[in-house]
Every structure is written in C-alpha cells, then in structure tokens.
Design an enzyme around this catalytic site. Sequence first.
Site, short mmCIF file in Angstrom:
data_model
loop_
_atom_site.label_atom_id
_atom_site.label_comp_id
_atom_site.label_asym_id
_atom_site.label_seq_id
_atom_site.Cartn_x
_atom_site.Cartn_y
_atom_site.Cartn_z
N CYS A 165 -16.70 -14.57 -22.74
CA CYS A 165 -16.35 -14.30 -21.33
C CYS A 165 -14.89 -13.89 -21.19
CB CYS A 165 -16.62 -15.56 -20.51
SG CYS A 165 -16.08 -15.39 -18.81
N CYS A 212 0.87 -1.17 0.00
CA CYS A 212 0.00 0.00 0.00
C CYS A 212 0.92 1.23 0.00
CB CYS A 212 -0.86 -0.06 1.26
SG CYS A 212 -2.03 1.29 1.38
#
Length: 280
Positions: free
Chosen positions: A136, A113
């Site tokens: 898909c 992060c």
Amino acid sequence: MKTDYFSHLNPAEKKILKDKGTEAPFTGEYNDFFEPGIFVCRACKSPLYESNTKFNSGCGWPSFDDEIENAIVRYEDLSGGRVRTEICCAKCDGHLGHVFHGEEITEKDTRHCVNSLSIQFKAYEKLEQATFGAGCFWQVEKIFREIEGVYLANSGYMGGDTINPTYQEVCKGDTNHAEVVHLYFNPDVISYETLLNIFWKNHNPTTLNRQGVDSGTQYRSVVFYHSDTQKKIVEISILEESKKWKNLIVTQLVSATTFYRAEEYHQNYLNKNNLGSCGV
Ligand SMILES: [Zn+2]
C-alpha cells in the site's frame, strides 16, 4: 527610476500579471506538472513557490499549499460580488491569483490558486529519482516523505499497461500497474543504497503479490530502476538481503516506465487523515 518589471512580458502574460486577468482553467502549462524545482515570478523572477508544496486541486490552475517566506502579498478583493484574497508577488506586485482556506485538500488547508502565466519553473537538476513498490503506497510514502534528503515523495502507479489509470482500475487488478512511491532525492544528502535499505526494512519481500492483508499484483514488491548504476546496486542488495530471509525474495527489478501520479487524496494520505499506519 522605478524598475518596470512588466515591459518584457508578452500580451497574454501582461494581461494576467499587470491587469489582474485570469487564464482559462486547464489551459496553463503547470496545471498538471509535478517536477522538482522552484516557481519564480514571470515578471521579476523572484522565487515564489517550492514544487514540494504543489498539489492537484482539480480546479484547473496550479495549486500550492504554502509560499516561500515573504514572497507573497495579500489584498482584499471585492470584485465579482464576493470577498476573496488576492495574491501578488511581493517584489513587483504582479498579480498571481487568489488564496483560499477551508477546503481541506491538503494538511495545510490552504490553496494558492495561481495562473501558470504568472510563474516560471526552474528545475532542480541535481536531484535523482527512485521508485519503489512495497505494498500500500500510503504507508510507503509516509516513510520516505520523512527522510532527510528526499525532496518529493509522490504516490502513484507504474509498470502497467493502462495510460492514466485510476485507483479503482488499479484495485481491480487488470491494469498490471503496481502501487509505487516515486521519489526525487538529493544524492549529496542521502544515497540510493540508504533508500534501498529503508525499502527492505519496511516490507516483506518474500510474499508474492501480498503485503499483510493486502493482496493483488498491485501490491507486488518491486524496484523500478532509473539507471544502470541503480540496477547494479539493487542486484547486489538483493543478494545481501537474501541472507536475512528464510524464504526466497520475490522482489522484481524492472526498468522504470512512466510514473502516473495518483489522485490527490492519496498523497500524504496517512498524515492528512491522522492515521498511524494502514489497516488499523
Ligand atoms: Zn514579481
């Protein structure tokens, strides 16, 4: 004399890199940013992260599930009454953010992060784009992701009218978007023609708005071209391909429009969920 890597930084950058601050979530320039390239340290310019390890964790800060080898150092951080692992640049020791495990967002189960203000993006300019719709996107992405020369393969939506569509909206069929896979590839390693051959081999281009059990306009066979050269290559390729099929090829050839990256859980879906293919 020790190099001062922080002297050129502005006050906001210094607050993060030198004083271990944190920018407000959802404010950084790289939070929602998925271009191909490399992220370097904003202080010392040392390479830290490849953009093909970047993902959207929804936390509001740039997230990476791997680092460039030896680029990062880790420290135990006991601030704020909890145990966390701080991550810093290995070269200048500038603060980047924290690293977390066990959230199961990506296959590597790791989230660096990182503050946008700690890093700087350098684009890979040699790469070209390609966009294919062949049913898909889980399956199509898996196939292209494993091809040498493909640097980034993202699942998403293109060709419709809705801005920032959700999967649910696309599935309802009224956005006119197609499920697509958007690629950045190195033309020195793999040609557009080869990618196109992979596209043809892995779906049925003669069934209108349908692939296997999946039916709806979002499953249409479509090539979104990114240049006149690509357009011409596809036109020739469609003629060649027509000779191999009894029925008419219904593949659309359309100029590329905005690519909307799908929700993170759709990215690398089959590998993340240990599935061999769709519909099994
Ligand atoms: Zn650094």
